[in-house]
Design a protein around this motif. Structure first.
Motif, PDB file in Angstrom:
ATOM      1  N   ARG A  91       2.362 -11.284   7.239  1.00 19.59           N
ATOM      2  CA  ARG A  91       1.133 -10.655   7.743  1.00 19.59           C
ATOM      3  C   ARG A  91       0.098 -11.779   7.848  1.00 19.59           C
ATOM      4  O   ARG A  91      -0.167 -12.473   6.869  1.00 19.59           O
ATOM      5  CB  ARG A  91       0.653  -9.573   6.783  1.00 19.59           C
ATOM      6  N   ASP A 128      -0.521 -12.338   4.046  1.00 21.08           N
ATOM      7  CA  ASP A 128       0.380 -13.346   3.459  1.00 21.08           C
ATOM      8  C   ASP A 128      -0.045 -14.759   3.828  1.00 21.08           C
ATOM      9  O   ASP A 128       0.135 -15.696   3.061  1.00 21.08           O
ATOM     10  CB  ASP A 128       1.814 -13.133   3.967  1.00 21.08           C
ATOM     11  N   PRO A 143       0.222  -0.008   4.806  1.00 22.55           N
ATOM     12  CA  PRO A 143       1.458  -0.288   4.060  1.00 22.55           C
ATOM     13  C   PRO A 143       1.915  -1.732   4.303  1.00 22.55           C
ATOM     14  O   PRO A 143       1.429  -2.377   5.221  1.00 22.55           O
ATOM     15  CB  PRO A 143       2.447   0.718   4.650  1.00 22.55           C
ATOM     16  N   PRO A 144       2.866  -2.221   3.487  1.00 18.89           N
ATOM     17  CA  PRO A 144       3.354  -3.587   3.711  1.00 18.89           C
ATOM     18  C   PRO A 144       3.901  -3.737   5.139  1.00 18.89           C
ATOM     19  O   PRO A 144       4.432  -2.790   5.718  1.00 18.89           O
ATOM     20  CB  PRO A 144       4.467  -3.748   2.680  1.00 18.89           C
ATOM     21  N   TYR A 145       3.750  -4.916   5.665  1.00 17.94           N
ATOM     22  CA  TYR A 145       4.180  -5.206   7.032  1.00 17.94           C
ATOM     23  C   TYR A 145       5.703  -5.253   7.121  1.00 17.94           C
ATOM     24  O   TYR A 145       6.359  -5.906   6.319  1.00 17.94           O
ATOM     25  CB  TYR A 145       3.572  -6.546   7.463  1.00 17.94           C
ATOM     26  N   GLU A 146       6.236  -4.548   8.110  1.00 18.55           N
ATOM     27  CA  GLU A 146       7.679  -4.597   8.347  1.00 18.55           C
ATOM     28  C   GLU A 146       7.949  -5.207   9.706  1.00 18.55           C
ATOM     29  O   GLU A 146       7.874  -4.522  10.726  1.00 18.55           O
ATOM     30  CB  GLU A 146       8.272  -3.185   8.283  1.00 18.55           C
ATOM     31  N   ASN A 181      -4.100  -7.442   2.192  1.00 16.86           N
ATOM     32  CA  ASN A 181      -3.096  -8.231   1.482  1.00 16.86           C
ATOM     33  C   ASN A 181      -2.326  -9.150   2.431  1.00 16.86           C
ATOM     34  O   ASN A 181      -1.097  -9.118   2.487  1.00 16.86           O
ATOM     35  CB  ASN A 181      -2.144  -7.286   0.729  1.00 16.86           C
ATOM     36  N   ALA A 191      -4.661   0.014   0.217  1.00 12.52           N
ATOM     37  CA  ALA A 191      -3.207  -0.126   0.020  1.00 12.52           C
ATOM     38  C   ALA A 191      -2.483   1.105   0.552  1.00 12.52           C
ATOM     39  O   ALA A 191      -1.379   1.012   1.100  1.00 12.52           O
ATOM     40  CB  ALA A 191      -2.896  -0.349  -1.456  1.00 12.52           C
TER      41      ALA A 191
END
Ligand code: SF4
Ligand code: SF4
Lengths: 398, 97
Positions: A75, A23, A192-195, A21, A188
């Motif tokens: 990302r 960006d 995990p979503p990028y922090e 995923n 997913a």
């Protein structure tokens, strides 16, 4: 559950980026990487990937856009080859020193001249000291898996470094292989979503990439060096988690029939699998041979390599370099392996060969010849070349 | 600050980011110069050309509308001296006591 699908390796790598995923994708098409970015552009255009695809006029700008986007908290994924990477070079250094975890799929291709669109490792070796984490895949499955893992490694808060996943141009990129492609949900869970750690934000302004005066530059470089060294345990952790989840185990240094081997061929990339065929062939004749693969190139896996090569049955290493360090050792991998072993007491002899330049295939007989060079070295106790430093190219027309 | 008193590699901000906006004012670059601009206020026409051209933003306007270079930032490039339409700026040797 992962489905085993017949898929072109380039498309599988692009799918890995989609499943992660991303960006932002910014890239410039170059053979043999083109299908990867073409597929991603299509996914974005069709609305199947909610990302910004930044089209650019050169690789220099592609990497600049990647670094900027990553600094803004995105990302980011890119892909290139050969001359494209060489053109990026200036900004490749920035990605690591600014600690922007850009993920790059590098379809390895020879550098000009003469112009060659075919595979060797001269492009990646040119980037050896750029401070990127650098990993090699041997086949399509590994290229897919390692692209996925690259996001986890690079974006880990303890790492925050860009990662380059290497796979051989054409030999892998343009081949349709049966690859286990995971369900989107499985990925997913894994990624995990990028922090981001430090973000360009107009409401909370910071400066990214300032001048480093002589009072500061040295300390900044030490910080960067420690960051890549300290990525080692994180890489190990991600390999471990991947194995636990999906059953495929990756190691910084891989071996094949090396446990009781006397002579091993050490290499990187797809040649390793071909060399394994030669190993089986020679084992059938009773020769104690095996292969060692330097999967992880940066950070260099010193301990793993010493554990495999020192105080074991291995008496002779033949390092196969896929590029020449002109007027030098003469191969970059040879030189690093030798220096990693230098202070060891019980170490094998290390001799180097170069082969497979600019897309030249390496035949079974030529792999056998490499092992024979190792045998001769072991028997005589010295480098069998005319002069030790003179490059020994296997498959050269004299 | 002495070199030894500056932040260690562990204390430096992550990737050398500067978390405090505009802190470049703390970095006084004025000691680079060998010549400094001196304005003759008796000839100055208060046009502000020096202020516009100075690459270091070193000129400051005083309460009477005259411009004076802040020597803590002036690098002594001489651009103001060259551009001043009233030719009221001279470059004088910087003498450190
Ligand atoms: S000499 Fe240069 S830096 Fe100094 S005040 Fe004039 S223009 Fe600015
Ligand atoms: S350019 Fe000359 S005349 Fe104009 S404000 Fe500056 S010193 Fe005065």
């Amino acid at each position: 559950m992962a489905k085993r699908t017949g898929i072109e390796v380039s498309i599988a790598i692009a799918e890995a980026a989609r499943q992660a995923n991303v960006d932002v994708v910014s890239a410039y098409p170059i053979t043999p990487q083109t299908h990867i970015v073409e597929h991603l552009a299509q996914l974005v255009a069709d609305g199947d990937l909610d990302a910004e695809y930044i089209t650019v006029e050169s690789e220099h700008t592609a990497m600049s856009a990647c670094v900027g986007a990553s600094a803004a908290g995105a990302r980011v994924f890119t892909s290139t080859s050969s001359q494209g990477l060489a053109l990026m070079n200036e900004i490749v250094y920035l990605a690591s020193s600014l600690r922007t975890p850009v993920i790059m799929a590098l379809a390895n291709r020879a550098l000009s001249g003469p112009i060659s669109i075919w595979n060797d490792h001269s492009d990646v070796m040119n980037e050896r000291d750029t401070g990127w984490i650098c990993i090699f895949a041997n086949n399509g499955q590994e290229a897919y898996d390692l692209t996925l893992m690259a996001f986890r490694i690079g974006e880990d808060r303890r790492v925050m470094l860009p990662v380059m996943v290497n796979f051989d141009g054409f030999i892998l990129t343009h081949v349709i292989e049966p690859i286990h492609i995971f369900e989107d949900q499985e990925i997913a869970d894994f990624i995990p979503p990028y922090e981001p750690l430090c973000v360009l934000d107009t409401d909370n302004p910071i400066t990214v990439g300032p001048v480093g005066v002589p009072d500061v530059y040295t300390e900044a470089k030490k910080q960067q060096e420690m960051a890549i060294r300290e990525s080692r345990p994180v890489i190990e952790e991600v390999f471990e988690e991947f194995a636990r989840r999906y059953g495929r185990r990756y190691r910084p240094v891989e071996t094949y029939r090396a446990d009781d081997a006397e002579i091993v061929l050490l290499a990187q990339g797809s040649v390793i699998e071909a060399a394994e065929v030669a190993v089986d062939h020679l084992r059938d004749q009773g020769k104690k041979v095996g292969t060692v693969e330097l999967r992880l190139w940066r950070p260099f896996p010193f301990d793993d390599l010493r554990e495999v090569l020192c105080s074991t049955s291995i008496k002779q290493v033949v390092v196969l370099d896929r590029c020449i360090s002109f007027g030098g050792p003469p191969g970059p991998v040879l030189s690093e392996v030798r220096s990693a072993l230098y202070l060891e007491k019980d170490k094998p002899m290390v001799v180097g060969v170069v082969a497979g330049l600019g897309g030249r295939d390496i035949s079974l007989e030529e792999y056998v010849e490499m092992f024979e060079i190792g045998e001769e070295c072991l028997r005589t106790g010295k480098d069998p070349g005319e002069e030790p430093e003179l490059v020994k190219i296997v498959g050269l027309r004299e | 600050m002495k070199l030894k008193e500056r932040p260690t590699w562990k204390e430096l901000p992550f990737a050398c980011c500067i978390p405090e906006p505009g802190n470049s004012v703390y970095y006084k670059t004025g000691d680079w110069k060998t010549l400094k601009p001196v304005v003759d206020k008796t000839k100055c026409i208060k046009c502000g050309t020096c202020w516009i051209f100075c690459p270091e933003y070193a000129y400051e306007e005083d309460e009477y509308g005259y411009y004076e270079s802040n020597y803590e930032y002036c690098k002594g490039c001489g651009i103001c001296y060259r551009e001043c339409p009233a030719q009221c700026i001279t470059m004088e040797e910087e003498v450190v006591e």
